[in-house]
Design an enzyme around this catalytic site. Structure first.
Site, PDB file in Angstrom:
ATOM      1  N   ASP A  58      62.494  43.249  33.925  1.00  0.00           N
ATOM      2  CA  ASP A  58      61.460  42.405  34.520  1.00  0.00           C
ATOM      3  C   ASP A  58      62.089  41.531  35.617  1.00  0.00           C
ATOM      4  OD1 ASP A  58      58.554  41.262  33.174  1.00  0.00           O
ATOM      5  OD2 ASP A  58      59.557  40.088  34.740  1.00  0.00           O
ATOM      6  N   SER A 124      49.378  41.438  51.472  1.00  0.00           N
ATOM      7  CA  SER A 124      48.111  42.175  51.411  1.00  0.00           C
ATOM      8  C   SER A 124      47.137  41.592  52.416  1.00  0.00           C
ATOM      9  CB  SER A 124      47.549  42.024  49.998  1.00  0.00           C
ATOM     10  OG  SER A 124      46.198  42.410  49.950  1.00  0.00           O
ATOM     11  N   TYR A 150      44.629  36.653  42.284  1.00  0.00           N
ATOM     12  CA  TYR A 150      45.554  37.630  42.886  1.00  0.00           C
ATOM     13  C   TYR A 150      45.873  37.247  44.327  1.00  0.00           C
ATOM     14  CZ  TYR A 150      47.101  41.829  45.307  1.00  0.00           C
ATOM     15  OH  TYR A 150      47.803  42.705  46.102  1.00  0.00           O
ATOM     16  N   LYS A 154      49.546  36.027  46.417  1.00  0.00           N
ATOM     17  CA  LYS A 154      50.129  36.585  47.656  1.00  0.00           C
ATOM     18  C   LYS A 154      50.263  35.490  48.711  1.00  0.00           C
ATOM     19  CE  LYS A 154      50.644  40.862  46.395  1.00  0.00           C
ATOM     20  NZ  LYS A 154      51.975  41.348  46.064  1.00  0.00           N
ATOM     21  N   ASN A 180      44.121  49.014  53.140  1.00  0.00           N
ATOM     22  CA  ASN A 180      43.667  49.719  51.928  1.00  0.00           C
ATOM     23  C   ASN A 180      44.457  51.013  51.725  1.00  0.00           C
ATOM     24  OD1 ASN A 180      41.434  47.842  52.677  1.00  0.00           O
ATOM     25  ND2 ASN A 180      40.461  48.728  50.884  1.00  0.00           N
ATOM     26  N   ARG A 232      36.363  49.470  56.026  1.00  0.00           N
ATOM     27  CA  ARG A 232      37.732  49.062  55.668  1.00  0.00           C
ATOM     28  C   ARG A 232      38.729  49.858  56.502  1.00  0.00           C
ATOM     29  NH1 ARG A 232      35.070  45.886  53.657  1.00  0.00           N
ATOM     30  NH2 ARG A 232      35.035  45.036  51.542  1.00  0.00           N
TER      31      ARG A 232
HETATM   32  P1  NAD Z   1      51.537  49.445  41.093  1.00  0.00           P
HETATM   33  O1  NAD Z   1      50.974  48.661  39.963  1.00  0.00           O
HETATM   34  O2  NAD Z   1      51.362  50.914  41.096  1.00  0.00           O
HETATM   35  O3  NAD Z   1      53.103  49.137  41.243  1.00  0.00           O
HETATM   36  C1  NAD Z   1      53.651  47.896  40.883  1.00  0.00           C
HETATM   37  C2  NAD Z   1      54.875  48.188  40.029  1.00  0.00           C
HETATM   38  O4  NAD Z   1      55.466  46.945  39.651  1.00  0.00           O
HETATM   39  C3  NAD Z   1      54.545  48.931  38.743  1.00  0.00           C
HETATM   40  O5  NAD Z   1      55.441  50.018  38.611  1.00  0.00           O
HETATM   41  C4  NAD Z   1      54.774  47.897  37.631  1.00  0.00           C
HETATM   42  O6  NAD Z   1      55.223  48.500  36.439  1.00  0.00           O
HETATM   43  C5  NAD Z   1      55.821  47.011  38.263  1.00  0.00           C
HETATM   44  N1  NAD Z   1      55.835  45.618  37.797  1.00  0.00           N
HETATM   45  C6  NAD Z   1      54.798  44.757  37.675  1.00  0.00           C
HETATM   46  N2  NAD Z   1      55.246  43.557  37.261  1.00  0.00           N
HETATM   47  C7  NAD Z   1      56.599  43.658  37.139  1.00  0.00           C
HETATM   48  C8  NAD Z   1      57.633  42.754  36.756  1.00  0.00           C
HETATM   49  N3  NAD Z   1      57.359  41.500  36.384  1.00  0.00           N
HETATM   50  N4  NAD Z   1      58.909  43.203  36.753  1.00  0.00           N
HETATM   51  C9  NAD Z   1      59.205  44.472  37.099  1.00  0.00           C
HETATM   52  N5  NAD Z   1      58.273  45.375  37.459  1.00  0.00           N
HETATM   53  C10 NAD Z   1      56.987  44.967  37.481  1.00  0.00           C
HETATM   54  O7  NAD Z   1      50.953  48.797  42.441  1.00  0.00           O
HETATM   55  P2  NAD Z   1      51.030  49.328  43.939  1.00  0.00           P
HETATM   56  O8  NAD Z   1      49.672  49.728  44.338  1.00  0.00           O
HETATM   57  O9  NAD Z   1      52.159  50.266  44.094  1.00  0.00           O
HETATM   58  O10 NAD Z   1      51.326  47.945  44.683  1.00  0.00           O
HETATM   59  C11 NAD Z   1      52.643  47.532  44.982  1.00  0.00           C
HETATM   60  C12 NAD Z   1      52.587  46.165  45.626  1.00  0.00           C
HETATM   61  O11 NAD Z   1      51.770  46.220  46.783  1.00  0.00           O
HETATM   62  C13 NAD Z   1      51.996  45.061  44.739  1.00  0.00           C
HETATM   63  O12 NAD Z   1      52.718  43.876  44.949  1.00  0.00           O
HETATM   64  C14 NAD Z   1      50.586  44.929  45.256  1.00  0.00           C
HETATM   65  O13 NAD Z   1      50.070  43.636  45.046  1.00  0.00           O
HETATM   66  C15 NAD Z   1      50.777  45.215  46.733  1.00  0.00           C
HETATM   67  N6  NAD Z   1      49.555  45.713  47.376  1.00  0.00           N
HETATM   68  C16 NAD Z   1      48.920  46.798  46.871  1.00  0.00           C
HETATM   69  C17 NAD Z   1      47.744  47.248  47.457  1.00  0.00           C
HETATM   70  C18 NAD Z   1      46.976  48.408  46.887  1.00  0.00           C
HETATM   71  O14 NAD Z   1      45.788  48.526  47.190  1.00  0.00           O
HETATM   72  N7  NAD Z   1      47.591  49.288  46.112  1.00  0.00           N
HETATM   73  C19 NAD Z   1      47.236  46.590  48.597  1.00  0.00           C
HETATM   74  C20 NAD Z   1      47.938  45.494  49.102  1.00  0.00           C
HETATM   75  C21 NAD Z   1      49.100  45.060  48.479  1.00  0.00           C
HETATM   76  C1  WQD Z   2      36.679  49.445  49.333  1.00  0.00           C
HETATM   77  C2  WQD Z   2      35.220  49.588  49.733  1.00  0.00           C
HETATM   78  C3  WQD Z   2      33.650  48.431  48.305  1.00  0.00           C
HETATM   79  C4  WQD Z   2      34.342  50.901  44.762  1.00  0.00           C
HETATM   80  C5  WQD Z   2      40.961  45.707  47.455  1.00  0.00           C
HETATM   81  C6  WQD Z   2      41.578  44.347  47.275  1.00  0.00           C
HETATM   82  C7  WQD Z   2      42.592  44.093  48.359  1.00  0.00           C
HETATM   83  C8  WQD Z   2      43.631  45.206  48.421  1.00  0.00           C
HETATM   84  C9  WQD Z   2      42.975  46.544  48.526  1.00  0.00           C
HETATM   85  C10 WQD Z   2      45.519  44.593  47.030  1.00  0.00           C
HETATM   86  C11 WQD Z   2      34.446  48.280  49.608  1.00  0.00           C
HETATM   87  C12 WQD Z   2      33.431  49.929  48.262  1.00  0.00           C
HETATM   88  C13 WQD Z   2      34.398  50.361  46.035  1.00  0.00           C
HETATM   89  C14 WQD Z   2      33.156  51.565  44.350  1.00  0.00           C
HETATM   90  C15 WQD Z   2      32.192  51.143  46.513  1.00  0.00           C
HETATM   91  N1  WQD Z   2      44.454  45.271  47.247  1.00  0.00           N
HETATM   92  N2  WQD Z   2      33.346  50.484  46.896  1.00  0.00           N
HETATM   93  N3  WQD Z   2      32.131  51.660  45.249  1.00  0.00           N
HETATM   94  O1  WQD Z   2      37.867  45.538  48.005  1.00  0.00           O
HETATM   95  O2  WQD Z   2      38.532  46.486  50.270  1.00  0.00           O
HETATM   96  O3  WQD Z   2      40.267  45.739  48.694  1.00  0.00           O
HETATM   97  O4  WQD Z   2      42.011  46.693  47.459  1.00  0.00           O
HETATM   98  O5  WQD Z   2      46.053  43.768  47.692  1.00  0.00           O
HETATM   99  O6  WQD Z   2      43.179  42.878  48.059  1.00  0.00           O
HETATM  100  O7  WQD Z   2      40.540  43.376  47.328  1.00  0.00           O
HETATM  101  O8  WQD Z   2      39.037  47.791  48.192  1.00  0.00           O
HETATM  102  O9  WQD Z   2      38.780  50.011  47.169  1.00  0.00           O
HETATM  103  O10 WQD Z   2      37.804  48.010  45.968  1.00  0.00           O
HETATM  104  O11 WQD Z   2      36.745  48.796  48.071  1.00  0.00           O
HETATM  105  O12 WQD Z   2      31.229  51.255  47.287  1.00  0.00           O
HETATM  106  O13 WQD Z   2      33.041  52.026  43.222  1.00  0.00           O
HETATM  107  O14 WQD Z   2      34.585  50.506  48.843  1.00  0.00           O
HETATM  108  O15 WQD Z   2      32.419  47.756  48.345  1.00  0.00           O
HETATM  109  O16 WQD Z   2      33.548  48.238  50.675  1.00  0.00           O
HETATM  110  P1  WQD Z   2      38.794  46.324  48.810  1.00  0.00           P
HETATM  111  P2  WQD Z   2      38.112  48.684  47.257  1.00  0.00           P
END
Ligand code: NAD
Ligand code: WQD
Length: 338
Positions: A58, A124, A150, A154, A180, A232
């Protein structure tokens, strides 16, 4: 470079391992596997011909982070580890604050104690809150706001990193603000494997297509957009992974703390994404129109020019590729890594 990748077994991390291996980097993953499977890294090995070293631990456990940094010299850290579900953060704010904030503070403190100052942080587009139409496309200088715990984690971590680098010029921090992320590696071997019913659009679509869910509900068709559905900036996860490799190449040249959008720079509506997905699968996707989802913005997309200017990076893959690759992953792995 020798890279420490926290959260490297997760969705974006596993794709980044492949891109980083292809660029010749050495990788150690630190992951507590709270939202991932070691199978993802075994499959990275199948694709890249090399399995990243995995330390199961962790980021908030100081003894683990300290002994890792004592035992090996890293050139940079890519910090993905954290919880990421907006809805869950509202019901479990404490868990989000502790895991994302306290965990990152321990990591940052051990980094500076070990003289390791090159950091690429997963931020993000959520830090832009609900963008006003006049701020689109979003530049890094757009107003920042957190709409949920969340998003607060960030934004607060960005603030911490800004203050730390203002106080100590040794830091080189790139705050990568992802829009996204969707899609999967073109092999179909790795992809997004959300626990439970997905909240995000693309995994919901692929689970409907594979028969795990009945139909997609499009959240509103009365938005002030050309087709009435939300817009998006979807980015293929392999483009995003390559963005991290571009960031690794430049991080040592960019002192201080620099926010950089990682997006395509163009908006795609929900209806357009569904149409691309239907084209990819060659069959209709069961869907209906439902009410708007609380908290959604009509449109959110990046101005991606800074990433091109500073990193020499831009996206290459379009929504058809995102849908085709997401579908290949889901159809080859109907139950994810299970
Ligand atoms: P994910 O959950 O698939 O990957 C995150 C990884 O971190 C996982 O493998 C989890 O096991 C590990 N983890 C969580 N807490 C931990 C800890 N305390 N110590 C060690 N490992 C830990 O998520 P992802 O989609 O790959 O996202 C990666 C990063 O990008 C995150 O910080 C997320 O907030 C950011 N992000 C993701 C998105 C998205 O839509 N996927 C969008 C914007 C930002
Ligand atoms: C995308 C679009 C919904 C589901 C989120 C987080 C953002 C970032 C990315 C981490 C929107 C529409 C969705 C469904 C739908 N993550 N939708 N039916 O909300 O843009 O962003 O993920 O940092 O912080 O907020 O992504 O994939 O949830 O939605 O119509 O069942 O799809 O309304 O317009 P979002 P999303």
């Amino acid at each position: 470079m020798n890279i420490l990748v926290t959260g490297g077994a997760g969705y974006i991390g596993s794709h980044t391992c492949i891109a980083a291996f292809a660029a010749g980097h050495e990788i150690t993953v630190l992951d507590n596997l709270s939202n991932s499977s070691p199978e993802a890294l075994r499959r990275v090995g199948k694709i890249a011909g090399k399995v990243p070293r995995l330390v199961v631990g962790d980021i908030g456990d100081r003894s683990v982070v300290k002994s890792l940094l004592d035992s090996e010299k890293f050139d940079a850290v890519i910090h993905f580890a954290g919880y990421k579900a907006v809805g869950e953060s509202v019901s479990k704010p404490w868990e989000y604050y502790v895991n994302n904030i306290s965990g990152t503070l321990v990591l940052l403190d051990e980094m500076r104690r070990h003289g390791l100052y090159n950091l690429i942080f997963s931020s993000s587009a959520t830090v832009y809150g609900n963008p006003l139409p006049e701020n689109l496309p979003l530049k890094e200088s757009a107003p920042l706001a957190a709409l949920n715990p969340y998003g607060q984690t960030k934004l607060w971590l960005e603030d911490v990193m800004r203050a730390m680098s203002a106080a100590d010029p040794a830091w080189h921090i790139l705050l990568l603000r992802y829009f996204n992320p969707v899609g999967a590696h073109e092999s179909g071997l790795i992809g997004e494997d959300p626990a439970g019913i997905p909240n995000n659009l693309m995994p919901y679509i692929t689970q409907v297509a594979v028969g795990r869910l009945k139909e997609l509900t499009i959240f509103g068709d009365d938005w002030p957009t050309p087709d009435g559905t939300c817009i998006r900036d979807y980015i293929h996860v392999c483009d995003l992974a390559e963005g991290h490799v571009a960031a690794l190449a430049k991080v040592a040249e960019l002192p201080g703390c620099t926010p950089i959008n990682l997006g395509s720079g163009s908006g795609v509506s929900v209806a357009q994404l569904v149409a691309s997905f239907e084209k990819a699968t060659g069959r209709p996707l069961p869907h209906k129109i439902g009410p708007r989802r609380a908290g959604d913005a009509a449109a959110c997309y990046a101005d991606a020019s800074r990433a091109l200017e500073l990193l020499g990076w831009k996206t290459k893959r379009d929504s058809d590729a995102m849908c085709r690759d997401a579908w290949r992953w889901q159809s080859m792995n109907p139950k994810g890594y299970k």
